[in-house]
Write an enzyme that holds these catalytic residues in place. Sequence first.
Site, PDB file in Angstrom:
ATOM      1  N   LYS A 107      30.278  38.890  49.408  1.00 53.11           N
ATOM      2  CA  LYS A 107      30.685  37.474  49.520  1.00 53.11           C
ATOM      3  C   LYS A 107      32.180  37.437  49.205  1.00 53.11           C
ATOM      4  CE  LYS A 107      31.442  33.665  47.829  1.00 53.11           C
ATOM      5  NZ  LYS A 107      32.745  33.003  48.023  1.00 53.11           N
ATOM      6  N   GLU A 116      34.251  41.806  36.112  1.00 53.43           N
ATOM      7  CA  GLU A 116      35.679  42.079  35.920  1.00 53.43           C
ATOM      8  C   GLU A 116      36.337  40.713  35.906  1.00 53.43           C
ATOM      9  OE1 GLU A 116      37.131  45.174  36.025  1.00 53.43           O
ATOM     10  OE2 GLU A 116      35.617  46.429  36.979  1.00 53.43           O
ATOM     11  N   CYS A 171      45.077  40.225  38.125  1.00 58.82           N
ATOM     12  CA  CYS A 171      44.219  40.037  36.946  1.00 58.82           C
ATOM     13  C   CYS A 171      44.818  40.725  35.720  1.00 58.82           C
ATOM     14  CB  CYS A 171      42.824  40.537  37.228  1.00 58.82           C
ATOM     15  SG  CYS A 171      42.810  42.092  38.086  1.00 58.82           S
ATOM     16  N   GLU A 182      45.216  32.003  30.767  1.00 65.58           N
ATOM     17  CA  GLU A 182      45.643  32.737  31.953  1.00 65.58           C
ATOM     18  C   GLU A 182      46.239  31.768  32.965  1.00 65.58           C
ATOM     19  OE1 GLU A 182      42.658  34.354  34.611  1.00 65.58           O
ATOM     20  OE2 GLU A 182      43.731  36.250  34.477  1.00 65.58           O
TER      21      GLU A 182
HETATM   22  P1  NAP Z   1      36.413  32.502  40.847  1.00 62.86           P
HETATM   23  O1  NAP Z   1      36.431  31.059  41.089  1.00 62.86           O
HETATM   24  O2  NAP Z   1      35.664  33.035  39.698  1.00 62.86           O
HETATM   25  O3  NAP Z   1      35.889  33.137  42.215  1.00 62.86           O
HETATM   26  C1  NAP Z   1      35.522  34.472  42.347  1.00 62.86           C
HETATM   27  C2  NAP Z   1      34.398  34.548  43.361  1.00 62.86           C
HETATM   28  O4  NAP Z   1      33.254  33.857  42.854  1.00 62.86           O
HETATM   29  C3  NAP Z   1      34.724  33.895  44.699  1.00 62.86           C
HETATM   30  O5  NAP Z   1      34.128  34.629  45.742  1.00 62.86           O
HETATM   31  C4  NAP Z   1      34.092  32.535  44.551  1.00 62.86           C
HETATM   32  O6  NAP Z   1      33.802  31.871  45.759  1.00 62.86           O
HETATM   33  C5  NAP Z   1      32.843  32.862  43.784  1.00 62.86           C
HETATM   34  N1  NAP Z   1      32.311  31.695  43.082  1.00 62.86           N
HETATM   35  C6  NAP Z   1      32.986  30.584  42.659  1.00 62.86           C
HETATM   36  N2  NAP Z   1      32.146  29.718  42.059  1.00 62.86           N
HETATM   37  C7  NAP Z   1      30.927  30.288  42.093  1.00 62.86           C
HETATM   38  C8  NAP Z   1      29.641  29.866  41.628  1.00 62.86           C
HETATM   39  N3  NAP Z   1      29.460  28.699  41.001  1.00 62.86           N
HETATM   40  N4  NAP Z   1      28.597  30.698  41.813  1.00 62.86           N
HETATM   41  C9  NAP Z   1      28.764  31.875  42.453  1.00 62.86           C
HETATM   42  N5  NAP Z   1      29.940  32.313  42.926  1.00 62.86           N
HETATM   43  C10 NAP Z   1      31.011  31.530  42.737  1.00 62.86           C
HETATM   44  O7  NAP Z   1      37.844  33.128  40.688  1.00 62.86           O
HETATM   45  P2  NAP Z   1      39.103  32.946  41.639  1.00 62.86           P
HETATM   46  O8  NAP Z   1      39.666  31.629  41.366  1.00 62.86           O
HETATM   47  O9  NAP Z   1      38.731  33.280  43.024  1.00 62.86           O
HETATM   48  O10 NAP Z   1      40.040  34.151  41.134  1.00 62.86           O
HETATM   49  C11 NAP Z   1      40.949  34.036  40.086  1.00 62.86           C
HETATM   50  C12 NAP Z   1      40.355  34.506  38.779  1.00 62.86           C
HETATM   51  O11 NAP Z   1      39.790  35.803  38.904  1.00 62.86           O
HETATM   52  C13 NAP Z   1      41.370  34.625  37.694  1.00 62.86           C
HETATM   53  O12 NAP Z   1      40.847  34.140  36.492  1.00 62.86           O
HETATM   54  C14 NAP Z   1      41.631  36.133  37.593  1.00 62.86           C
HETATM   55  O13 NAP Z   1      42.096  36.591  36.381  1.00 62.86           O
HETATM   56  C15 NAP Z   1      40.303  36.684  37.899  1.00 62.86           C
HETATM   57  N6  NAP Z   1      40.444  38.030  38.455  1.00 62.86           N
HETATM   58  C16 NAP Z   1      40.049  39.091  37.679  1.00 62.86           C
HETATM   59  C17 NAP Z   1      40.202  40.377  38.166  1.00 62.86           C
HETATM   60  C18 NAP Z   1      39.781  41.586  37.383  1.00 62.86           C
HETATM   61  O14 NAP Z   1      39.727  42.678  37.922  1.00 62.86           O
HETATM   62  N7  NAP Z   1      39.435  41.497  36.125  1.00 62.86           N
HETATM   63  C19 NAP Z   1      40.729  40.582  39.426  1.00 62.86           C
HETATM   64  C20 NAP Z   1      41.110  39.492  40.166  1.00 62.86           C
HETATM   65  C21 NAP Z   1      40.949  38.214  39.663  1.00 62.86           C
HETATM   66  P3  NAP Z   1      34.871  30.787  46.341  1.00 62.86           P
HETATM   67  O15 NAP Z   1      36.000  31.588  46.822  1.00 62.86           O
HETATM   68  O16 NAP Z   1      34.155  30.073  47.419  1.00 62.86           O
HETATM   69  O17 NAP Z   1      35.257  29.888  45.193  1.00 62.86           O
END
Ligand code: NAP
Length: 501
Positions: free
Chosen positions: A186, A262, A297, A397
Amino acid sequence: MTDWITAAAALKPETRLFINGEFRSARDGATFDSFSPRDGRLLCTVSAAGEADVDAAVRAAAHAFESGVWSRADRRERARVLARLSDLMLENLDELALLESIDSGHPIGDARRVDVPQAARTVRWYAEAIDKIYDEIAPTPQTALALITREPLGVVGAVVPWNYPLIITAWKIAPALAAGNSVVLKPAELTSLSALKLAQLAAEAGIPAGVFNVVPGLGPVAGQALGRHPLVNKITFTGSPAVGRGFLTYSGESNGKQVALELGGKSAQVVLADTEDLAACAEAVAWGIFYNAGQTCHGGSRLIVDERVHDELVDRVVTVGRSLVLGDPLDEATQIGTIASAKQLERVLEYTDIARAEGAVVHGGNRVRPEGLASGYYVEPTVFDGVDNAGRIGQEEIFGPALAVTSVRGAAEAVRVANESEYGLAASLWTGSITTAHAAARMLRAGTVWVNTFDASDIITPFGGFKNSGSGRDRSLHAFDAYTALKTTWINVGAPQLSND
Ligand code: NAP
Ligand code: MG
């Protein structure tokens, strides 16, 4: 020089779901809009997987797994197909890079030099690894032979964010597929296009139908359906802490599937007074936060610096920040591209407003418009100084090109402040003393510690976090642990004796 703007206009991205080896629209015809952060323009509409589509993808994946077409295929066959996929990614480098660039805002130069080659290398690396790993034999009595083998888990659901779509996807799908699992991916709503191209290349490489499926869609719909599906054996997730914890709930309320998380970070770049090369340090500190407009991240978003070198270092970091070319992602000269979405831009600017109210902004802090672009989400490299590590700017963050500087005195205080964070993804340490480096590196609570460098990394080392930064580890041979389970096969071989009959 290629005209990337013309090339981008000529792109015809695949926008349908990829299920059981075929591209198809969502059952209910649902779509979502995909915008380019480069100029805010609508790029295309993408099929939005609903629960029924996710169910079809998971069932196809489970069926393919049970058939053994991939899960029990000779490892050398899986290696051959994945190596072919890696080659195809490189043969399609320009198209993949362009899709990544227009969809995520990464500069085309980075997409061509970093994102696509690294993703392709990841796929090849796991392909090459799988016939070099041996299983175990347990020290049983001589009447038995007990094999401890690694078996694929079954169906792996991979849910990824928008900041490094191809790279993070490759970190997850390459070891999962290499180990023999089936995968349902996804992608993030903001960045589905490179994943759909990858699906096309995977089919071309010979990955059998059902083994690799891609279901773009909304997180709370498609992501949740995957997280709750009873036939999914593992979720591997990268994204925000709140959504990551949601996957633990989905698991607990469905089949107790494994969940590897992660999550984000607030990584400290620690600079001690005995740092020998402040110029090199400043370069690393600046790139450590400004690369990919800070949407990394493990981005080094906190600078914890000894007061004795504070002024010189901050001056140097600002000078590097000023020199970076911020602009159109489709211009090869661009070093810093866009913030990935209007929503993320708003979030970054909220934090710059807080810092401005505290009088902390010493450089940048503004949205800018590169010449020739009417819109788009651009923020200049930004430095906040005199930041209280315990306050919001020090703790939360931001996920943008903003560095928070906090002064300390001495190594002990520096490490203490660096560890005062709910996150623990990465840290760096600058010092001229190997003794200090060794002691401090052991004390820093982070999944990766860099000494006298930042972001030096490769697929050969594990990556993941301590504390709220998560539980899983991507990359390296250890990733195979995440996508396999140990099986014991105990064989009664009888008394160890020979006869001449
Ligand atoms: P996110 O909202 O957590 O989204 C990540 C994934 O989860 C996306 O595919 C998203 O789909 C999906 N998602 C969102 N809401 C969901 C729900 N209620 N149930 C199931 N899946 C759901 O994060 P983001 O805004 O895309 O990314 C930024 C964040 O990720 C930051 O906090 C960053 O630090 C973190 N990050 C961490 C790492 C690491 O390796 N530790 C790497 C990259 C990013 P949608 O796109 O449709 O919302
Ligand atoms: Mg997009």
